[in-house]
Design an enzyme around this catalytic site. Structure first.
Site, short mmCIF file in Angstrom:
data_model
loop_
_atom_site.label_atom_id
_atom_site.label_comp_id
_atom_site.label_asym_id
_atom_site.label_seq_id
_atom_site.Cartn_x
_atom_site.Cartn_y
_atom_site.Cartn_z
N VAL A 206 0.82 -1.21 0.00
CA VAL A 206 0.00 0.00 0.00
C VAL A 206 0.86 1.26 0.00
O VAL A 206 0.33 2.36 -0.22
CB VAL A 206 -0.97 0.01 1.21
CG1 VAL A 206 -1.98 -1.11 1.09
CG2 VAL A 206 -0.21 -0.05 2.53
N SER B 235 -7.03 2.21 16.04
CA SER B 235 -6.69 1.29 17.13
C SER B 235 -6.85 1.99 18.47
O SER B 235 -6.69 3.21 18.57
CB SER B 235 -5.24 0.82 16.97
OG SER B 235 -4.80 0.12 18.12
N LYS C 78 -2.22 5.58 13.90
CA LYS C 78 -3.62 5.20 14.02
C LYS C 78 -4.50 6.38 14.40
O LYS C 78 -5.66 6.47 13.97
CB LYS C 78 -3.77 4.07 15.04
CG LYS C 78 -3.22 2.73 14.57
CD LYS C 78 -3.88 2.29 13.28
CE LYS C 78 -3.60 0.84 12.94
NZ LYS C 78 -4.20 0.44 11.64
N ALA D 236 0.53 6.90 16.92
CA ALA D 236 0.49 8.17 16.18
C ALA D 236 -0.15 7.97 14.81
O ALA D 236 -0.97 8.79 14.37
CB ALA D 236 1.91 8.72 16.03
N TYR E 276 2.94 3.38 16.14
CA TYR E 276 1.66 2.79 15.76
C TYR E 276 0.51 3.68 16.22
O TYR E 276 -0.43 3.96 15.47
CB TYR E 276 1.58 1.40 16.38
CG TYR E 276 0.36 0.59 16.03
CD1 TYR E 276 0.22 0.00 14.78
CD2 TYR E 276 -0.64 0.38 16.98
CE1 TYR E 276 -0.88 -0.77 14.49
CE2 TYR E 276 -1.74 -0.40 16.70
CZ TYR E 276 -1.87 -0.97 15.44
OH TYR E 276 -2.97 -1.74 15.15
#
Length: 291
Positions: free
Chosen positions: A61, A139, A156, A154, A152
């Site tokens: 992606v 999350s 999310k 930051a 992670y």
């Protein structure tokens, strides 16, 4: 709740949550593009064996050309794109002291930039169709914090901000944009959660919430938390404004007023970012302090 005639792209769908999402979407009638870095063909074959329609796409992606090729493949095959599930993700967990800049940047690139690139590739298609459903996978680590997951978390939480704005921009085109905050036993959670919890937190127990978020009945601008068949919503709220002023003693007045400023009893959920400044100016003008 059927999706007949709809075309869905699910990123990171070769296993775990993405696989569960793809299988459920197909079971409800959607034609599915199964994207993953690894071979997506087993999931494609599982969908076809069950009587559904699916094609596979291998690509990251974070690769803009690969993402555009995925959207083009969907359009060439089925002529439309109705649903995008931004599910692909990675972990690079470490305390912030031990985390490298590369650890941080890589996670942000996959979760935030990857989701942005995929959304950009389908956005104009959905607007032109006057129909679209986009789900970002956020999350609890971003919403509430989690030790060792600054990168992670930051990324999310940034997806929530992206969702908030795109939901406004897509509203008149019937493009509804939401966030899903899942808790599930996948390769990303092994070693983090105890075995007894992992047994309950199946990916399949999250996907019903995903299905709702891409359905005709879907809300927009929602944050849906899901795990073990349990669902709740998280809200970004704004507390009641209190006029302190900007005099020399304003810092001390902020401290003294903190119990009132931080009180959430009268909090609202703003319809847009300008509502904060509008409330601030309304309070100032009504008090006569502006003069």
């Amino acid at each position: 709740m059927r999706l007949d005639g709809r075309v869905a792209i699910v990123t990171g769908a070769g296993a775990g949550l993405g696989r569960a999402h793809a299988l459920l979407l197909a079971a409800r009638g959607a034609r599915v593009v199964v994207n993953d870095l690894r071979d997506p063909q087993p999931v494609v074959e599982a969908i076809r064996t069950a009587g559904g329609e699916a094609i596979g796409h291998i690509g990251s992606v974070t690769d803009e050309a690969a993402v555009q090729a995925m959207a083009d493949q969907a359009m060439a095959t089925w002529g439309r794109i109705d649903i995008l599930v931004n599910n692909a993700g990675i972990l690079r967990d470490k305390s912030f002291s031990k985390m490298t800049v590369d650890d941080f940047r890589t996670v942000v690139d996959v979760h935030l930039m990857g989701a942005m690139l995929c959304t950009k590739a389908v956005w104009e298609v959905m607007k032109g169709q006057q129909h679209g459903r986009i789900v970002f996978t956020t999350s609890s680590s971003g919403l509430f914090g989690n030790f060792g997951q600054s990168n992670y978390g930051a990324a999310k939480m940034a997806l929530v901000g992206l969702m908030q704005t795109l939901s406004l921009e897509g509203e008149k085109y019937n493009v509804r944009v939401n966030c899903l905050a899942p808790t599930a036993a996948t390769s990303m959670t092994e070693g983090i959660l105890p075995p007894q919890a992992l047994a309950l937190l199946t990916p399949e127990s999250v996907s019903p919430g995903l299905l709702f978020l891409v359905s005709e009945q879907a809300p927009t601008r929602a944050i849906l938390n899901a795990g073990a068949g349990v669902f709740a919503t998280t809200h970004v709220v704004l507390g009641e404004p209190h006029l302190v002023g900007s005099t020399a003693d304003a810092p001390e007045r902020v401290a003294a007023a903190w119990p009132l400023i931080s009180d959430r009893a009268q909090a609202i959920e703003p319809i847009g970012g300008m509502q904060q400044s509008a409330r601030e100016m309304a309070l100032v003008l009504s008090s006569g302090a502006a003069g």
